[in-house]
Scaffold this motif. Sequence first.
Motif, PDB file in Angstrom:
ATOM      1  N   ARG B  64       0.882  -1.081   0.074  1.00  0.00           N
ATOM      2  CA  ARG B  64       0.019   0.113  -0.062  1.00  0.00           C
ATOM      3  C   ARG B  64       0.746   1.167  -0.058  1.00  0.00           C
ATOM      4  O   ARG B  64       1.983   1.226   0.648  1.00  0.00           O
ATOM      5  N   LEU B  65       0.304   2.210  -0.884  1.00  0.00           N
ATOM      6  CA  LEU B  65       1.319   3.466  -0.870  1.00  0.00           C
ATOM      7  C   LEU B  65       0.234   4.429  -0.946  1.00  0.00           C
ATOM      8  O   LEU B  65      -0.692   4.507  -1.640  1.00  0.00           O
ATOM      9  N   GLU B  66       0.310   5.557  -0.119  1.00  0.00           N
ATOM     10  CA  GLU B  66      -0.321   6.564  -0.016  1.00  0.00           C
ATOM     11  C   GLU B  66       0.416   8.036  -0.022  1.00  0.00           C
ATOM     12  O   GLU B  66       1.306   8.004   0.904  1.00  0.00           O
ATOM     13  N   ILE B  67       0.321   9.008  -0.940  1.00  0.00           N
ATOM     14  CA  ILE B  67       1.028  10.257  -0.976  1.00  0.00           C
ATOM     15  C   ILE B  67      -0.064  11.322  -1.198  1.00  0.00           C
ATOM     16  O   ILE B  67      -0.788  11.340  -1.913  1.00  0.00           O
ATOM     17  N   ARG B  68       0.193  12.319  -0.257  1.00  0.00           N
ATOM     18  CA  ARG B  68      -0.394  13.524  -0.410  1.00  0.00           C
ATOM     19  C   ARG B  68       0.532  14.781  -1.044  1.00  0.00           C
ATOM     20  O   ARG B  68       1.365  15.128  -0.134  1.00  0.00           O
ATOM     21  N   TYR B  69       0.220  15.338  -2.058  1.00  0.00           N
ATOM     22  CA  TYR B  69       1.044  16.287  -2.468  1.00  0.00           C
ATOM     23  C   TYR B  69       0.819  17.664  -2.182  1.00  0.00           C
ATOM     24  O   TYR B  69      -0.449  18.047  -2.519  1.00  0.00           O
TER      25      TYR B  69
END
Lengths: 137, 137, 137, 137
Positions: B64-69
């Motif tokens: 699982r990968l989550e990124i908030r830019y």
Amino acid sequence: MINHTITFRVRYSECDPMGVAHHSAYAPWLEMGRTELLRAAHADAGGLNYRALEEQGILLAVVRLEIRYKQPARYDDELELRTTLTQAGHVKIEHAYELFRTCDRLLLATGSTTLACLGRDGRPRPLPVELQREDRD
Amino acid sequence: MINHTITFRVRYSECDPMGVAHHSAYAPWLEMGRTELLRAAHADAGGLNYRALEEQGILLAVVRLEIRYKQPARYDDELELRTTLTQAGHVKIEHAYELFRTCDRLLLATGSTTLACLGRDGRPRPLPVELQREDRD
Amino acid sequence: MINHTITFRVRYSECDPMGVAHHSAYAPWLEMGRTELLRAAHADAGGLNYRALEEQGILLAVVRLEIRYKQPARYDDELELRTTLTQAGHVKIEHAYELFRTCDRLLLATGSTTLACLGRDGRPRPLPVELQREDRD
Amino acid sequence: MINHTITFRVRYSECDPMGVAHHSAYAPWLEMGRTELLRAAHADAGGLNYRALEEQGILLAVVRLEIRYKQPARYDDELELRTTLTQAGHVKIEHAYELFRTCDRLLLATGSTTLACLGRDGRPRPLPVELQREDRD
């Protein structure tokens, strides 16, 4: 529901020492899915594409990315990515993704992204009207 | 809390036509953060690294990968990535990330990942004991 | 002779199923070498960097790339890249590269590139005077 | 002469702040060309592919890469890459490449590569007989 499916093969350069596609390779795939969904959705209107949008000074920046990796994709696997426009508001667009292995329809990954519409100055601006289409069948 | 900060510059090849780091470039950065956190956390034990783990047949796959830019990173910007081990169970490890621009400490992005421990056969296996350390100060 | 050496580690995402750095990973490394050579060469002049050049509308496009791969680079290897400015004419700049593994100074690869100076319109234009420095000791 | 042409689009993630495909993106394209040339050339023999070769312990490592960039490729451009097997000896294989923009057949780049056949131990080994085909019309 607006959706579109693309088919492509896993590149050798996208694979890592575990022999499978590296998890960072998926984000460009999702982007390809969005590009082709946009092209397909507006084919009747003579075609609309991100490149033309950018040339008009309309940038769509990814502000959130989530991917869940369920099964590995291997070099040379043919994959199918189904991209669905799940929401298009005034400034943000959301997509959902399902990635399958073509040969047996195994679900390899799911994902979602949120894009924000920005002007050349980097500030939020309203989405072009033609992109503000609501979720519909 | 086990954490570690690395410093690096945005590469030209990581930037896109908007003139900023492409969103897919961040996943390799988070991976660098994990690599260096592992090395630093076990420096006292003579060093532990992913490469040695892989040579022992222990694979850590991103599930699982989550990124908030939040703000763009630009070419040649010096960035600081703070990686925190937030949970290490029997099979899974979770990390959280904060990415800053060095010059003004602006928070550019946050993220989180879940890794699963796999054997060479691709099946889940228990994490090595030395990686099953609980969140602690 | 103007040259500069940078040190960096091979990223996991740069490695392929053979367990070594993929050959396409080297081009961004050479670019990092050029970026840092430029910064170092002009440190006395308050710093000159590609980013500032681009902001002035001066683009340096790679028009030729050659790399000879002699020994593989592995994940987590610390490498040293020595970049040398071999020629700087009116419009073109040439660099040569030697890539070593730090631990034993093994030569892993050599390379060379030619860059052409372009304006925003994509047409050749003279190099800025400060970049037209001849090969010297 | 054994050759093969593939068609693909430039991905957004492959483009740089100059708005064109980054020079490092071309090496994976050439690799795609080789993969598909191999598949096409052995289609009559039930298919031969790099993945199957690797599973047999036969690695084809790039030992030399040269690319000449003549005109930029832009995001979303459809490109055609023509890959030609120019020589296949006992241990090494050479390919030549021509990259065109589909819409107007403009030649964007040319390239060549040399691959060496290695065993799992990293040592040179003879190419499989089926790959030792001479340059022929």
